[in-house]
Design a protein around this motif. Sequence first.
Motif, PDB file in Angstrom:
ATOM      1  N   ALA A   1     -14.015  35.888 -10.301  1.00  0.00           N
ATOM      2  CA  ALA A   1     -14.857  36.146  -9.139  1.00  0.00           C
ATOM      3  C   ALA A   1     -14.785  34.918  -8.351  1.00  0.00           C
ATOM      4  CB  ALA A   1     -16.157  36.554  -9.614  1.00  0.00           C
ATOM      5  N   ALA A   2     -15.203  35.328  -7.083  1.00  0.00           N
ATOM      6  CA  ALA A   2     -15.422  34.204  -6.199  1.00  0.00           C
ATOM      7  C   ALA A   2     -15.913  32.918  -6.739  1.00  0.00           C
ATOM      8  CB  ALA A   2     -15.809  34.707  -4.669  1.00  0.00           C
ATOM      9  N   GLY A   3     -15.362  31.833  -6.594  1.00  0.00           N
ATOM     10  CA  GLY A   3     -16.400  30.541  -6.820  1.00  0.00           C
ATOM     11  C   GLY A   3     -16.084  30.380  -8.253  1.00  0.00           C
ATOM     12  N   GLU A   4     -15.708  31.330  -9.123  1.00  0.00           N
ATOM     13  CA  GLU A   4     -15.510  31.121 -10.645  1.00  0.00           C
ATOM     14  C   GLU A   4     -14.060  30.487 -10.767  1.00  0.00           C
ATOM     15  OE1 GLU A   4     -17.884  34.324 -13.157  1.00  0.00           O
ATOM     16  OE2 GLU A   4     -16.080  34.557 -13.180  1.00  0.00           O
TER      17      GLU A   4
ATOM     18  N   THR B   1      -9.728  21.940  -5.373  1.00  0.00           N
ATOM     19  CA  THR B   1     -11.197  22.548  -5.614  1.00  0.00           C
ATOM     20  C   THR B   1     -12.089  21.720  -4.959  1.00  0.00           C
ATOM     21  OG1 THR B   1     -10.229  22.938  -7.712  1.00  0.00           O
ATOM     22  CG2 THR B   1     -12.538  23.407  -7.409  1.00  0.00           C
TER      23      THR B   1
ATOM     24  N   ARG C   1     -12.538  22.332  -1.370  1.00  0.00           N
ATOM     25  CA  ARG C   1     -13.059  23.751  -1.046  1.00  0.00           C
ATOM     26  C   ARG C   1     -14.495  23.428  -1.451  1.00  0.00           C
ATOM     27  NH1 ARG C   1     -14.264  27.432  -4.810  1.00  0.00           N
ATOM     28  NH2 ARG C   1     -13.138  26.734  -6.509  1.00  0.00           N
TER      29      ARG C   1
ATOM     30  N   ASP D   1      -7.829  26.339 -10.648  1.00  0.00           N
ATOM     31  CA  ASP D   1      -8.464  27.491 -10.972  1.00  0.00           C
ATOM     32  C   ASP D   1      -9.460  27.030 -12.519  1.00  0.00           C
ATOM     33  OD1 ASP D   1      -6.507  27.562 -12.911  1.00  0.00           O
ATOM     34  OD2 ASP D   1      -5.905  29.640 -12.650  1.00  0.00           O
TER      35      ASP D   1
ATOM     36  N   ARG E   1     -15.439  31.699 -18.380  1.00  0.00           N
ATOM     37  CA  ARG E   1     -15.532  30.972 -16.616  1.00  0.00           C
ATOM     38  C   ARG E   1     -16.752  30.414 -16.365  1.00  0.00           C
ATOM     39  NH1 ARG E   1     -11.979  35.876 -15.055  1.00  0.00           N
ATOM     40  NH2 ARG E   1      -9.791  35.019 -15.184  1.00  0.00           N
TER      41      ARG E   1
ATOM     42  N   ALA F   1     -19.246  29.525 -12.929  1.00  0.00           N
ATOM     43  CA  ALA F   1     -19.440  29.584 -11.411  1.00  0.00           C
ATOM     44  C   ALA F   1     -19.440  27.958 -11.050  1.00  0.00           C
ATOM     45  CB  ALA F   1     -20.572  30.352 -10.911  1.00  0.00           C
TER      46      ALA F   1
ATOM     47  N   SER G   1     -20.315  25.094  -8.301  1.00  0.00           N
ATOM     48  CA  SER G   1     -20.937  24.840  -6.661  1.00  0.00           C
ATOM     49  C   SER G   1     -21.391  23.228  -6.651  1.00  0.00           C
ATOM     50  CB  SER G   1     -21.940  25.825  -6.745  1.00  0.00           C
ATOM     51  OG  SER G   1     -23.028  25.438  -7.443  1.00  0.00           O
TER      52      SER G   1
END
Lengths: 973, 444, 166
Positions: free
Chosen positions: A574-577, A621, A624, A655, A687, A689, A691
């Motif tokens: 998933a996004a951000g994972e 990353t 990002r 990733d 995985r 998330a 942030s």
Amino acid sequence: MSDRAQGGLPRRTFLKIAGAAGLAAGCSPKAATQKLVPLLVPPEDIVPGVPLYYRTVCRECPAGCGVTARTREGRAVKLEGNPEEPIGRGALCARGQAAVQALYHPDRFRGPMRRGADGRLSPVGWDQAEDQLAQAIAAARARGPGRVRLVTRAEPGAAGDVQRALLAAVGGRPADRLVLEPLDPAPVRAAGAALFGRPEIPALDLAAAHTVVSFGADFLESWVSPVEYTRQFAAGRGRIGDDRTRLVWVGPRLSLTGVSADRWLRVRSGGELPLALGLLRWVVDPGNAVAGLAPEVAALAPALLRLSPADLAARAGVAAADIEGLARELARRRPSALLGPGPSSQGPDATALAAVLLLLDLAVGNFGRTMWYGLDPAEEVPSTAAEAAALVEAMAAGQVDVLLAVNADPLAALPAALKAGEAAARVPLVVSFALRPDATAARAHLILPDHHTLESFGDVSPRAGVLNLAQPVMTPLFDTRQAVQVLLEVAGRLQLPAPLAPSADPYDLLQDRAGKRVQQAAAGPGADPAAAWREALQRGGAWSDAAPARRLPQLARDAAARFLALGPAPAPAAAGEVDLVLFPTALHGDGRSGELPWLQEIPDTLTSVSWSPWAEISPATAGRLGVRSGDLLALAGAAGRAEVPAYVFPGIRDDAVAVRLGSAEARALMPAGLDPVSGARAYAGSRVALSAAGRREPLPLLEGSPYQHGREIVQTVTAAAPAARRADLTHQMYPEPRHPDHRWAMAIDLDRCTGCEACVVACFAENNVPVMGAEAARMGRYMGWLRIERYLGDEPGGALDVQLLPMLCQQCTNAPCETVCPVYATYHTPEGLNAQVYNRCVGTRYCSNNCPYKVRTFNWRDPEFRAPLPMQLNPDVTVRSRGVMEKCTFCVQRIRYAEGQARDEGRPVADGEIVPACAQTCPAQAIVFGDANDPASRLSRAARAPRGFRALEEVNTQPAITYLARVRRAEEP
Amino acid sequence: MSTASRFRSIEDTVRATHGKPGAGYWVALAVSASVFAFGAWAYSLIVRSGLHWTGLRRPGMWGNLITDFVFWVGIAHSGTLISAILFLFRARFRTAVYRVSEMMTVFAVLTAGLYPVLHLGRPWFAYWLFPYPNERALWVNFRSPLIWDVFAVTTYLTVSSIFLVVGMAPDFAALRDRAEGWRRRLYALLSFGWRGTDEQWRHYTRAYLFFAAFATPLVVSVHSVVSWDFAASVLPGWHSTLFPPYFVAGAILSGVAMVITILVPLRKAFHLEELITQRHVDMLCRLVILTSTIITYSYATEILLTLPQPATDPERSTFVYRMTGDYAPLFWLMVACNCIGPLLLYWRKVRETAAALLAVCIAVNVGMWLERFNIIVTSLAHDRLPFDWRTYVPRWVEWAITFGAFGWFFMLFLVGLKIFPSVSISEMKEEIAHEGALEAGHAH
Amino acid sequence: MRTEPGVLATFDEPAAAARAIRSLRGRGIRDLHAGLPAPFPEVVAALGKPRSAIDYATMPGALLGLVLGILLPVLTSLSWPLVTGGKEIVSLPAFVVIIFEMTVLVGSIANLVAVTVRSFLGGGTGAFPRGEHFNGDRLAVFAAGGGDEAERVFREAGALEVRRVA
């Protein structure tokens, strides 16, 4: 008279007071004990100033290396490997070296403790404590099996037997004893069992391998037996050309083991299995006509050919060409060794990965040449994560009355997701045998502190034919008792039908088991079993040179089939994972000894971080998320969440995020999931998330710039260009100073160095280098005399090319530091050493400014050694005070000691007789020390090698240290 | 106006400076004394528990304290330059201003001399830096630039103090004859029994000439030696043959700027306008402009010589770092203060408006401090092994010591002003007599 | 030194004093002394005394400093030869600074001693009358052993006051 008395203190009063005071002083208990008792009969084995060596064994990890403990005046001051012992062969890793700090740890329990109703611990007598435990066990025993549980580290020896016997005696099942070794590669066992009916970890001989491929197995750091594997691996390095052992690292993150690799295949996390299958498929593909394939593996071709190379490559996240290239190499360079999985690649399909790797080994004929079955005693197989989870469930369900934690800290080792802490709260009696406070002891009702290994008797057989003996090297520091003895004494209070052992004395126990075995082995015509046993104790063990059965595996029919299929492709992230990669390091392993001062103070080689956990993310990353190194990252996974300072590291996939095992953060994120086949913990495959937490917590970093900025500081050579570049120093202003007797010098082989930091810990231990703490580290005031400089490449954003350069005082012939010292505090000795005279130093710090290598450290404040840590200080080395400079001395105290001995014996110092601490402990034997005046010395021969170069040679400091350039692989066709 | 009365008026103006101090004086003295006291206390922290109070760390083992040392040694230069070199060159404008700058020299050396001790890790052993027979049978390492410093600074202190005291003896005699009470006793003492007979003058003038002759090469040598602290090392950014002249020019620049910074308020406060005239100030401004251009040239040379090197050359890397790295703002501020600011003095208007003149000169002093900081800190922060690169940021303790030194300097100066004749009486008299003679000459 | 009797004249212009001195010397009165607030060259010139011989103290002093400057580093380095930085034990280039500083230091001190002896602490007052101070706005010329003639010359030269000193 009277009026004078009015003025001040009247004479009589004064006399009274003085008398009273004197009397009081006389009566004070302190004064009463001030007696000088002459030592009428001195112990003849303790000579002040002369070291006394004892052989014992290291218990910091299951590898069980032999140890030589150097004691001075009855105190263990340093641990070194046992040269006679086959596993370590005289080397000891960073953690093994640091064990002595666990012995002298300031927080150690001074004696048994009991937790009162108020929840506070208070001292208790041993007899009371053992009575309480015995009663509890008796009560639990009455309530049926499974009520008494025991958690322990792997005890392949008498201690294990006693534990099993005790549990059995109180009606327990084998499952009631949990052997907690979180990093044990259970999948390898499971795969071996499934394929060959051998639930073992094959013994390795990497020295014989031409190519080693590691699928996340950090065998140079913590995997199974790192010291032994490092030595074997290094044996094949340091040469140029085809017979140089090549290492390929497979994984989403470049580990320190990967740094020694010639090639890194950046598979995505979980891509190891597809890659392995791809290799196997290519190898067995008749189209590629690989000669000499094991027929039973060749027979698997039909099943494998169903897999599409492109699909496998896609799943692995690498180019199909890379897979083919590696496969070709495996087919060409035989024998090889394929290792794995390790924690960072141990996912839900770990057993399948292990199985495919074993099949590959079998296919290319590695068995019997680089690996064998039959040497793993399998006498103490660690429990699986599934069993650990079961224990926690039972505890939570209130089915456990007594929990014994012996040299194990389940509450800290198990994932936070299991909520072991809350489960432990439901156990009426938790007993911890810990040496010092840990997570389990914090919840324990009874604390029965164990001896440290250096205070205990014991035996460890890590491998068939290897029996290592542990024996006390000094009298116990505190009122502690060896766990096995406590268990036996408790058993004695249980009115068992038969005693578990002849006596509760650990020495008797040792003799009863290990002693008998040694004496039986020595039995025979004209043999003296008693002498053999004495010798075994002196040498630190008994090792049967006659190699026990080294079996070749027989592949069970159809056993392989189930491992050749590939499960459904993982759902896209998933996004951000990103994939979570959990990895152990050479300094911390599974974290069981993580908080020892040296291991905290010494920076991690790859990241140069000390005193703090960190999360590795790739520059992309980081871009990002808009974070820099030191910004807090919030990681949220299924298991839990944690906030960790980011470290931006080009050695990891975009990733993925990587966190070091053994930290509380890793524990919080550790997935509870398992590899269903082996029941091992699935460290990989989950995985999180990712942030930015928006806060900053500057990391204590040793590195300034991790790039060489085109300065070619660390050189490499290739088969095409085998000679290192040397500066032209023909024009000299002064004649070189003469070194009449010796010129001590060193050679460091960068092709062998793995950056394991063992040398650094050895240096701390040998030279009383102080630990200054996190604040100092953050400030950049690390005191280490020896640091491993790590360069990631040439320029920021450029190609990743990790180079290691162990940096210590170069003992220059033209030392810039010497000329600038106004008070002669540093000068050039006739033996070529760059001496530093602490008590002359006034602290101008000019020497450091003028040192091109920046290897001098300054005492910004007085060092602090909390009691009883001062007992570890080496009496031969000054403890430096604030305001003076210090630096590497080439262990001058060892040089002087050896020279003194040689003089006493009226002979010259022999080559190799003097070994600095760093060289002594190097598992890769990358460091050679010797006399450069003697052209025949090992050092001179090593330094003459064309690979030799000197750091910053153009400055014309004429260093005594020659680096042997790392060999770059010639590109594969 | 007769010569005699003009003689008398000179004495009167000088004696006026010794008059009862006003509130302003006391305030200034109190401020500088308390700043000094705070600095001293801050330093006591270091003595008590070590240099961890500073921002120093490998590789930046030197920072503010060494910067201050070089700065103050620099300040100390103009004094002897003006009094000795201009004396030999018979530069007449010197007469009015040299006494103040000589006082400044001595006090500045007294300040600079503190730092080599202050920055030590074990200051209580500072005396080990002097060669004296000791129980350790160990002498000092004469190859070390730090020992050169010890000799240069102590020699400089001795000679410039002698120069000052000897030069003041006749003035003290003049003051003695008109003073009462403790001043009379003090001046009697300091005039060493001077009576001004032709016999005394005959030897005195000769000796004074020799002092000047000794002091002149000394001025040049001292800062060259200080520059060798850096030039004699192997550190990129330090190891440069350009340093000695470059440092001397810089020293004179900062020194003269400091003289002006002190003179301008001084002559206002003590009404010395007719002794220290605008002409004198203009001449000093010329010195500032001259040395500033030399400095600019040195900067340019240093940089232009390294830029053609390959990008991998550590020397070049250091200079690029200095101009573009962490400390770049300080570098460009330094350029503005030392290279651009002084050019403003070309305009008479700037020279004549006290505020503007002061601003320029203070800026120069800030710039010269920054120059030393840049040389020391940026070079250390960017040595040959990139893995060891680290920046240095001074901590409050170092700032306290830095400013404490200014407190110490101005404290000494303020006290000195009330005791010493801040303009040379006898030489002014000679000047006037001379003018008289010249006029007489013209009359013929 | 005892004070001879003579004639003391005070002036407020150095030029006048110089004139007086020249005419006195022209008349053979040569034992003349002056008290000057500043070293007025014309007066000193008129007295026509030889240049100060203080050089003979200062120069040897400087030379002594030079020798000491050489001996100190050389001998101490040899007394315990410690090799630093691969340099010679006696590395003269490094000692040049010491040599120079010692030269200047000892030279200046010798110069100070010399000037102290000749000009300070009551030195160099010669026959000039005791208790007479001319550091202020006047200068004085004293003709030791001078008589009426000296008085007349002084008056002609425009002395402010002329008096006999016993």
